[in-house]
Enzyme design. Structure first.
Site, PDB file in Angstrom:
ATOM      1  N   HIS A   1      -7.782  -8.426 -15.029  1.00  0.00           N
ATOM      2  CA  HIS A   1      -7.087  -8.158 -15.412  1.00  0.00           C
ATOM      3  C   HIS A   1      -6.766  -6.618 -16.668  1.00  0.00           C
ATOM      4  O   HIS A   1      -6.327  -5.481 -16.313  1.00  0.00           O
ATOM      5  CB  HIS A   1      -5.609  -8.963 -15.820  1.00  0.00           C
ATOM      6  CG  HIS A   1      -6.950 -10.004 -16.764  1.00  0.00           C
ATOM      7  ND1 HIS A   1      -6.517 -11.293 -16.366  1.00  0.00           N
ATOM      8  CD2 HIS A   1      -7.749  -9.966 -17.773  1.00  0.00           C
ATOM      9  CE1 HIS A   1      -7.237 -11.883 -16.832  1.00  0.00           C
ATOM     10  NE2 HIS A   1      -8.029 -11.238 -18.323  1.00  0.00           N
TER      11      HIS A   1
ATOM     12  N   CYS B   1      -2.880   4.095   2.943  1.00  0.00           N
ATOM     13  CA  CYS B   1      -2.685   2.990   1.149  1.00  0.00           C
ATOM     14  C   CYS B   1      -4.006   3.412   0.756  1.00  0.00           C
ATOM     15  O   CYS B   1      -4.187   2.693  -0.634  1.00  0.00           O
ATOM     16  CB  CYS B   1      -1.479   2.217   1.396  1.00  0.00           C
ATOM     17  SG  CYS B   1      -1.881   1.296   2.099  1.00  0.00           S
TER      18      CYS B   1
HETATM   19  C1  PEP Z   1      -6.910  -1.258   1.406  1.00  0.00           C
HETATM   20  O1  PEP Z   1      -7.431  -2.244   1.738  1.00  0.00           O
HETATM   21  O2  PEP Z   1      -7.558   0.241   1.812  1.00  0.00           O
HETATM   22  C2  PEP Z   1      -6.063  -1.507   0.310  1.00  0.00           C
HETATM   23  C3  PEP Z   1      -4.800  -0.536   0.460  1.00  0.00           C
HETATM   24  O3  PEP Z   1      -5.665  -2.094   0.003  1.00  0.00           O
HETATM   25  P1  PEP Z   1      -6.568  -3.239  -1.382  1.00  0.00           P
HETATM   26  O4  PEP Z   1      -7.373  -1.412  -1.581  1.00  0.00           O
HETATM   27  O5  PEP Z   1      -5.462  -3.601  -2.126  1.00  0.00           O
HETATM   28  O6  PEP Z   1      -7.647  -3.937  -0.713  1.00  0.00           O
END
Ligand code: PEP
Ligand code: MG
Length: 755
Positions: free
Chosen positions: A369, A682
């Protein structure tokens, strides 16, 4: 055997006074040290008293003795871990033996002439939880040292450690080579937890008490101060329990544990004892803390380590009450680099953000965290720096080079110069990015690229406006769960989501449902051991198998959105059936809210994250049932290349700028464009200018990224001719090599794209 009238009866107070008097006299340091061992031997009714100090080489050297052969002083040296002295150093705790030569660790040194002595009591000289030497008394007879005597000798050892550290017991030259406080430049390798670089002065999260505050003649006065501070501490904890204020996300149980500890007889008793022996209230807290640390610090058991953390928190709070600064944030220099073993969820938020320039952890992982909060606050942070707390003192100059996962302690001037130059370049870039905030992210040939921000904590919202992002493309809802100490209830979830929507105003927010499991484990949720957690029971799989948690979350999202637009997406969908099941849970929750006459969201969009490669061959089915999709390249790449993203040995073996990765992304982009499904990327690659350039060239026009990526990516977009990029990427995609990074970079340079 009858005990001799030693310290157990008189307590160390008069002894400490005598030591102080010996110190005050004129004369060379060695003769003061000799007087000190003489005084201790006499008081303890021991024939021998010796002080060993740690040399910079790690060896323990006999610095002064009463009773052993004086010619052994500065001659007898023990290697680390050697003999009983080495053992005491290693353990950081006392050893008391009635017949030392019979002990397997006993190392006989003929030059000391210690043959006739049997009883042995040695205690570490602890400073800030670290052993810097050992104080030993020995007796001829096979006597047993009492608990009180051991306690008394520990108090004396603590005072000696401070006196040595202050140079009061050693000459200047001597002190230089003694490992009381490390002084040489050092470079430690760790792992990057939050990117960036910083230069400043070390602030120890667990700061040692200043030596001038160690001893007091006014016992009654110190007792009163201690009592008042403990009372105030208890009242503060009670107040927190009532209002749950002050500690973000701290649970009832944790506060109850603090409360119980604060009232515990043994803690109170140890503190009182220490004050009674002549220590100030602050020194008493330090003394008790040092011992706990030394005793529990080596424990591997997570439960014990948690208890140690609780005790640290309690001691810190008590010290703050004693300093009369119980409620405000701790005073920091303007360029503070925080040094800690690790931090609990609320700890970091108690520091003044504007003065905190960097953080170094001895432990910590990217998913911890504190690391999440550090990233959200945009404070460079390096973790897993072995031996860190041993190697740095309060006020030391320190460099945090998170970009390279390194820390420089007491750096040489040329290193400081180089880092300062890098810091300046960054500051100039930041100023430039800030000026771009209001500029629309349009390519030179007029294509608009929507730049969104990834977020997950309330503190992220403060910077949403500052980045100029057009919304939040990925809100990682599990962060709230990860920084809390117990499962956030539905009201807490609803409140957070409502505040996120309030802060975003007209800008869209895409909430991702809980992505727990894998490396994101919650201390309060028992997880079964899995051989392969990244491919295990995680994300939407948990939500579908145990629907209660997901249902509550959807209910909270729906109720927070009342009358507004709600965008929800599910992580790690691996088959269309999973998406269908998850989507129907949303529909059920909407119906549930409507049956109760609650206002529904004005608009509802339900999407899937594309992270499992299986979906690439079922996009026709998936896109027909999703309102939008978002490509999570972090996970998609780890599964495509079978390389654990959290394992540095394999995570860099592949390149997302490679034909297979880029072709996969293009397949998704083309399918979305054919079906008119909004699509974004993303994963972290969306926030890196070169990778983002490649994504534009593949046809993506929505990118969601960490806040720090928005400026650099916008600058790239503004300089880019999108059609030329598309043409260039089309031929690069045909490449036969495992990586086409150089080709993409050459293309960008040819097109005069700013990277
Ligand atoms: C990903 O897997 O690219 C993503 C955006 O999710 P996280 O990084 O939270 O797994
Ligand atoms: Mg993911």
């Amino acid at each position: 055997m009858a005990l001799p009238p030693g310290l157990a009866v008189r307590g160390p107070r008069s002894l400490l006074r005598q030591i102080r008097e010996a110190m005050a006299g004129a004369g060379p340091a060695q003769s003061k040290l000799n007087s000190v061992v003489r005084i201790i031997a006499r008081s303890m009714v021991s024939e021998v008293c010796s002080i060993y100090l740690r040399r910079a080489s790690g060896e323990m050297e006999l610095f002064a003795t009463q009773g052993l052969d004086p010619s052994a002083v500065h001659v007898t040296r023990m290697k680390p871990g050697e003999g009983l002295v080495g053992e005491i150093m290693r353990q950081g705790s006392p050893i008391a033996l009635s017949d030392a030569p019979a002990h397997p660790a006993f190392s006989y040194r003929p030059e000391t002439g210690e043959d006739p002595y049997h009883a042995f009591l040695g205690v570490p000289l602890l400073r800030g939880g670290r052993s810097v030497g050992v104080l030993v008394v020995q007796n001829r007879t096979e006597r047993v040292y009492t608990e009180d005597e051991i306690e008394d000798l520990q108090i004396i050892a603590m005072v000696l450690a401070e006196l040595v550290a202050q140079g009061e017991l050693l000459g200047e030259t001597e002190l230089k080579d003694v490992e009381i406080a490390p002084h040489k430049p050092e470079r430690l390798r760790g792992v990057r937890l939050a990117e960036g670089i910083a230069f400043g002065q070390a602030v120890l999260h667990e700061a040692p008490v200043a030596p001038e505050q160690l001893l007091s003649d006014d016992i009654a006065g110190e007792e009163e101060r201690l009592r008042t501070a403990i009372k105030a501490l208890q009242a503060q904890i009670d107040q927190m329990i009532e209002g749950q204020r002050g500690i973000i996300g701290a649970s009832y149980e944790v506060l109850e544990a603090y409360s119980m500890l604060a009232q515990s007889q043994s803690w109170n008793h140890s503190l009182e004892e220490a004050v009674h022996s002549g220590l100030t209230a602050e020194a008493a807290v330090e003394r008790v803390r040092s011992e706990h640390r030394a005793r529990l610090g080596q424990a591997r058991d997570p439960y014990m380590r948690e208890r140690l953390h609780d005790l640290e928190v309690l001691n810190d709070r008590l010290l703050r009450h004693l300093s009369g600064n119980a409620h405000g944030p701790r005073n920091l220099p303007d360029d503070a680099i925080l040094i800690a073993r690790n931090l609990g969820p609320a700890d970091l938020l108690e520091y003044d953000r504007t003065k905190l320039k960097g953080i170094l952890f001895e432990e910590g992982s990217a998913a911890s965290h504190a690391a999440i909060v550090a990233r959200a606050l945009d404070i460079p942070c390096v973790g897993r720096l072995q031996g860190l707390r041993d190697r740095v003192s309060e006020g030391d100059p320190v460099i945090v080079d998170a970009d390279n996962g390194e820390a420089f302690l007491r750096p040489r001037p040329d290193v400081v110069e180089a880092i300062n130059a890098r810091i300046q370049v960054r500051a100039q870039q930041r100023a430039e990015f800030a000026r771009l905030r209001e500029t629309r992210a349009d390519t030179r040939d007029g294509a608009h690229i929507t730049l969104l921000m990834n977020a997950g904590l309330e503190i992220d919202l403060d910077i949403l406006a500052a980045t100029g992002a057009e919304g939040i493309g990925l809100f990682r809802t599990e962060f709230q769960f990860m920084v809390a100490e117990e499962l956030p209830r539905i009201t807490a979830q609803t409140q957070l989501y409502a505040r996120v929507l309030d802060a975003a105003g007209d800008l869209p927010v895409t909430f991702r449902t809980l992505d727990l499991g894998g490396d994101k484990v919650l201390p309060y949720l028992q997880a079964d051991f899995e051989d392969n957690p990244a491919m295990g029971w995680r994300a939407v799989r948990m939500g579908l198998d145990r629907p209660a948690l997901l249902k509550i979350q959807l209910r909270a999202l729906i109720s927070a959105a009342r009358g507004r637009e709600l965008r929800v997406m599910f992580p790690l969908i691996a088959s269309v059936d999973e998406f269908r099941a998850a989507r129907s849970m949303v529909d059920e929750e909407i119906a549930w809210a409507q049956r109760r006459g609650r206002p529904a969201p004005r608009l509802l969009h339900v999407g899937a994250m594309i992270e499992a490669p299986s979906l690439l061959w079922h996009l026709d089915a998936l896109l027909a049932m999703t309102d939008f999709v978002s490509v999570g390249t972090n996970d998609l790449m780890q599964y495509m290349f079978a390389a654990d993203r959290g394992n540095p040995r394999v995570s860099d073996r592949y390149d997302p700028l490679s034909p297979p990765a880029l072709r996969a992304l293009k397949t998704i982009c083309d399918a979305c464009s054919d079906t008119g499904t909004p699509v974004s990327v993303c994963g972290e690659m969306a926030g890196r200018p070169l990778e983002a350039f490649a994504l534009l060239g593949l046809g993506f026009n929505r990118l969601s990224m960490p806040p720090a990526g928005i400026g650099p990516v916008k600058r790239m977009v503004l300089s880019c001719d999108r059609e030329a990029a598309r043409r260039g990427m089309a031929s690069i995609l045909k490449g036969l090599a495992g990586t086409v990074r150089n080709e993409v970079e050459t293309l960008a340079r040819k097109l005069n794209v700013t990277l």
